[in-house]
Design a protein around this motif. Structure first.
Motif, PDB file in Angstrom:
ATOM      1  N   ARG A 233      -2.207   5.155  -7.986  1.00 50.72           N
ATOM      2  CA  ARG A 233      -0.999   4.785  -8.741  1.00 50.72           C
ATOM      3  C   ARG A 233      -0.847   3.269  -8.835  1.00 50.72           C
TER       4      ARG A 233
ATOM      5  N   SER B  86      -6.934   9.222  -7.729  1.00 55.39           N
ATOM      6  CA  SER B  86      -6.053  10.048  -6.897  1.00 55.39           C
ATOM      7  C   SER B  86      -5.265  11.012  -7.797  1.00 55.39           C
TER       8      SER B  86
ATOM      9  N   GLN C 251     -10.342  13.777 -10.195  1.00 53.27           N
ATOM     10  CA  GLN C 251      -9.447  13.706  -9.017  1.00 53.27           C
ATOM     11  C   GLN C 251     -10.173  14.031  -7.719  1.00 53.27           C
TER      12      GLN C 251
ATOM     13  N   THR D 273      -6.772  19.069  -3.663  1.00 53.70           N
ATOM     14  CA  THR D 273      -6.700  19.911  -4.860  1.00 53.70           C
ATOM     15  C   THR D 273      -7.577  19.339  -5.972  1.00 53.70           C
TER      16      THR D 273
ATOM     17  N   SER E 238      -2.798   4.951  -1.559  1.00 53.65           N
ATOM     18  CA  SER E 238      -2.112   4.778  -0.265  1.00 53.65           C
ATOM     19  C   SER E 238      -2.857   5.430   0.900  1.00 53.65           C
TER      20      SER E 238
ATOM     21  N   GLN F  36      -3.808  14.356   1.818  1.00 47.86           N
ATOM     22  CA  GLN F  36      -4.459  15.224   0.832  1.00 47.86           C
ATOM     23  C   GLN F  36      -5.547  14.474   0.063  1.00 47.86           C
TER      24      GLN F  36
ATOM     25  N   ASN G 252      -5.640  -2.824  -1.051  1.00 47.68           N
ATOM     26  CA  ASN G 252      -4.241  -2.422  -1.150  1.00 47.68           C
ATOM     27  C   ASN G 252      -3.365  -3.615  -0.769  1.00 47.68           C
TER      28      ASN G 252
HETATM   29  P1  FAD Z   1       0.792   6.130  -3.944  1.00 44.22           P
HETATM   30  O1  FAD Z   1       0.967   6.937  -2.725  1.00 44.22           O
HETATM   31  O2  FAD Z   1       2.000   5.825  -4.775  1.00 44.22           O
HETATM   32  O3  FAD Z   1       0.093   4.786  -3.488  1.00 44.22           O
HETATM   33  C1  FAD Z   1      -0.097   3.692  -4.329  1.00 44.22           C
HETATM   34  C2  FAD Z   1      -0.648   2.584  -3.470  1.00 44.22           C
HETATM   35  O4  FAD Z   1      -0.992   1.496  -4.304  1.00 44.22           O
HETATM   36  C3  FAD Z   1       0.321   2.065  -2.411  1.00 44.22           C
HETATM   37  O5  FAD Z   1      -0.299   2.128  -1.133  1.00 44.22           O
HETATM   38  C4  FAD Z   1       0.591   0.643  -2.831  1.00 44.22           C
HETATM   39  O6  FAD Z   1       0.745  -0.246  -1.712  1.00 44.22           O
HETATM   40  C5  FAD Z   1      -0.656   0.309  -3.611  1.00 44.22           C
HETATM   41  N1  FAD Z   1      -0.426  -0.723  -4.639  1.00 44.22           N
HETATM   42  C6  FAD Z   1       0.563  -0.778  -5.577  1.00 44.22           C
HETATM   43  N2  FAD Z   1       0.398  -1.843  -6.371  1.00 44.22           N
HETATM   44  C7  FAD Z   1      -0.696  -2.511  -5.906  1.00 44.22           C
HETATM   45  C8  FAD Z   1      -1.376  -3.690  -6.300  1.00 44.22           C
HETATM   46  N3  FAD Z   1      -0.968  -4.418  -7.353  1.00 44.22           N
HETATM   47  N4  FAD Z   1      -2.454  -4.085  -5.598  1.00 44.22           N
HETATM   48  C9  FAD Z   1      -2.902  -3.367  -4.539  1.00 44.22           C
HETATM   49  N5  FAD Z   1      -2.300  -2.232  -4.113  1.00 44.22           N
HETATM   50  C10 FAD Z   1      -1.224  -1.804  -4.804  1.00 44.22           C
HETATM   51  N6  FAD Z   1      -3.468  13.514  -3.775  1.00 44.22           N
HETATM   52  C11 FAD Z   1      -4.732  13.228  -4.118  1.00 44.22           C
HETATM   53  O7  FAD Z   1      -5.085  12.048  -4.334  1.00 44.22           O
HETATM   54  N7  FAD Z   1      -5.643  14.232  -4.241  1.00 44.22           N
HETATM   55  C12 FAD Z   1      -5.341  15.529  -4.043  1.00 44.22           C
HETATM   56  O8  FAD Z   1      -6.224  16.389  -4.205  1.00 44.22           O
HETATM   57  C13 FAD Z   1      -4.014  15.862  -3.667  1.00 44.22           C
HETATM   58  N8  FAD Z   1      -3.660  17.133  -3.399  1.00 44.22           N
HETATM   59  C14 FAD Z   1      -2.385  17.410  -2.987  1.00 44.22           C
HETATM   60  C15 FAD Z   1      -2.048  18.715  -2.617  1.00 44.22           C
HETATM   61  C16 FAD Z   1      -0.770  18.994  -2.173  1.00 44.22           C
HETATM   62  C17 FAD Z   1      -0.443  20.407  -1.789  1.00 44.22           C
HETATM   63  C18 FAD Z   1       0.182  17.968  -2.087  1.00 44.22           C
HETATM   64  C19 FAD Z   1       1.572  18.253  -1.598  1.00 44.22           C
HETATM   65  C20 FAD Z   1      -0.134  16.683  -2.451  1.00 44.22           C
HETATM   66  C21 FAD Z   1      -1.424  16.379  -2.910  1.00 44.22           C
HETATM   67  N9  FAD Z   1      -1.787  15.072  -3.269  1.00 44.22           N
HETATM   68  C22 FAD Z   1      -3.082  14.808  -3.576  1.00 44.22           C
HETATM   69  C23 FAD Z   1      -0.784  14.007  -3.425  1.00 44.22           C
HETATM   70  C24 FAD Z   1      -0.727  13.060  -2.250  1.00 44.22           C
HETATM   71  O9  FAD Z   1       0.171  13.546  -1.290  1.00 44.22           O
HETATM   72  C25 FAD Z   1      -0.237  11.677  -2.714  1.00 44.22           C
HETATM   73  O10 FAD Z   1       1.009  11.823  -3.362  1.00 44.22           O
HETATM   74  C26 FAD Z   1      -1.194  10.960  -3.664  1.00 44.22           C
HETATM   75  O11 FAD Z   1      -2.488  10.939  -3.124  1.00 44.22           O
HETATM   76  C27 FAD Z   1      -0.704   9.537  -3.872  1.00 44.22           C
HETATM   77  O12 FAD Z   1      -1.534   8.896  -4.780  1.00 44.22           O
HETATM   78  P2  FAD Z   1      -1.738   7.326  -4.718  1.00 44.22           P
HETATM   79  O13 FAD Z   1      -2.273   6.938  -3.385  1.00 44.22           O
HETATM   80  O14 FAD Z   1      -2.526   6.965  -5.923  1.00 44.22           O
HETATM   81  O15 FAD Z   1      -0.261   6.800  -4.960  1.00 44.22           O
END
Ligand code: FAD
Length: 348
Positions: free
Chosen positions: A236, A261, A275, A279, A294, A298, A313
């Motif tokens: 994200r 992610s 992805q 999942t 992050s 999962q 990050n």
């Molecule tokens: P976020 O958690 O929002 O993290 C974004 C990160 O980016 C933060 O750490 C932030 O510090 C960093 N950031 C922001 N801006 C900058 C910048 N300019 N420079 C550097 N760093 C920055 N997730 C998966 O990925 N795969 C799966 O298969 C999966 N299956 C799931 C299954 C279930 C049943 C459930 C409940 C959830 C599942 N999830 C899965 C979701 C998971 O829990 C997280 O919500 C998801 O992985 C978060 O994605 P993210 O790390 O991209 O986003």
């Protein structure tokens, strides 16, 4: 309740999924795991090869660890359909009585495995990430018999918030589906031959046999992220679909592939087949870049076995740094282009 004579059940069986006369990678991975389990149980590993005109695939199964191949070959099995395939595998189980049956958690296996387990009246643990032979219950409990040499099937539970180890001590076979990319294939043994046993339980089409009118194959020009040696994965934090361009540039200079992610997929920035995670897909590249991810449990479940993990990050407390070999704390919009430029300069 014990519903079958479990002493009669011997051997580790692997459903050797093939599609269009090509063995699926998961079948070879399961043979590798099956060989390890069979060694602990002092038994053999048998591949169950189901299809039409597929006998030619038996040698490959032998090279990847099958001691024996049970071949069910029939025109009704040319393309996967639930009913004839379930009849084939259930009939093999009823005739040969295996102790363990492993099936890949592919689209086919997720349909076939539970159908067959219900038919042969046993349990199935879906989406396992670890399979071991051990005692069950894991620790002796006064007044409760501890059974030895059980298949201990471990998988994430409650949305990945805990890990559950499940056994099937009172019924046979013990059945599990396993996600592709989790288990390791053995190095192929060139020229290995397995004993081939042909078995046809007879197929009489009934009203559960669906008719296939047309097979439409998806054409993709992207590399399967499960086969990539270098993955540049964005989360994200990348901020937008357009901003993935900076990850594309890094991937290009490294000869890598972009993955992501779930948040990215949910935002519609990338398709689901990129992805990584519980999942999504389980990947095991030589280098995994986690950029703006992050490190939710999962996500980590799908990439923690990578040989080398580099996390970028801006939040130094992000959990991704707990699994990273190298961590860069900073803004990905500055770090990633700078890294790409350095790599380009080093290559020039
Ligand atoms: P976020 O958690 O929002 O993290 C974004 C990160 O980016 C933060 O750490 C932030 O510090 C960093 N950031 C922001 N801006 C900058 C910048 N300019 N420079 C550097 N760093 C920055 N997730 C998966 O990925 N795969 C799966 O298969 C999966 N299956 C799931 C299954 C279930 C049943 C459930 C409940 C959830 C599942 N999830 C899965 C979701 C998971 O829990 C997280 O919500 C998801 O992985 C978060 O994605 P993210 O790390 O991209 O986003």
């Amino acid at each position: 309740m014990v519903t079958n004579n479990i002493e009669e059940y011997k051997g580790v069986y692997v459903f050797a999924q093939q599609v269009d006369n090509e063995i699926s990678g998961i079948a070879l991975e399961l043979l590798g795991k099956g060989k390890e389990l069979a060694a602990k149980l002092e038994t053999e590993v048998t591949a169950v090869l189901i299809g039409y005109n597929v006998k030619n695939l038996a040698d490959k199964l032998a090279e990847y660890g099958a001691d024996k191949v049970i071949l069910v070959d029939d025109p009704e099995l040319e393309t996967y359909r639930t009913e004839p395939y379930a009849h084939a595998l259930a009939s093999v189980i009823e005739k040969y009585k295996p102790e363990i049956v492993l099936v890949g958690a592919t689209a086919i296996g997720r349909d076939l495995g539970p159908t067959v387990s219900a038919r042969v009246k046993t349990g199935l643990t879906a989406d396992c990430t670890v399979l071991e032979i051990g005692d069950f219950p894991l620790n002796a409990i006064p007044g409760q018999e501890q059974k030895h040499n059980q298949l201990l099937m471990t998988r994430p539970a409650f949305g990945g918030n805990t890990i559950a180890t499940i056994a099937c001590p009172d019924n046979r076979p013990q059945m599990a589906t396993v996600r592709p990319g989790v288990m390791q294939k053995i190095a192929p043994i060139a020229g290995a031959k397995a004993v081939i046993e042909e078995y046809n339980p007879g197929f009489t089409p009934n009203n559960k046999y669906v008719t296939i009118k047309e097979v439409v194959k998806a054409v993709s020009d992207t590399v399967d992220i499960m086969d990539a040696k270098i993955l540049v994965s964005g989360g994200r934090g990348v901020g937008s679909a357009e901003n993935f361009k900076i990850l594309d540039d890094l991937a290009e200079v490294l000869g890598g592939t972009v993955s992501c992610s779930r948040a990215v997929v949910d935002n519609g920035w990338k398709p689901k087949d990129l992805q990584v995670g519980q999942t999504g897909k389980t990947v095991r590249p030589q280098i995994y870049f986690a950029i703006g991810i992050s490190g939710a449990i999962q996500h980590v479940a799908g990439m923690e076995e990578s040989d080398l993990i580099v996390a970028i990050n801006k939040d130094e407390t992000a959990p991704i740094f707990d699994v990273a070999d190298y961590g860069i704390v900073g803004d990905l919009n500055k770090v990633v282009p700078a890294l790409t430029e350095q790599l380009k300069a080093a290559k020039a």
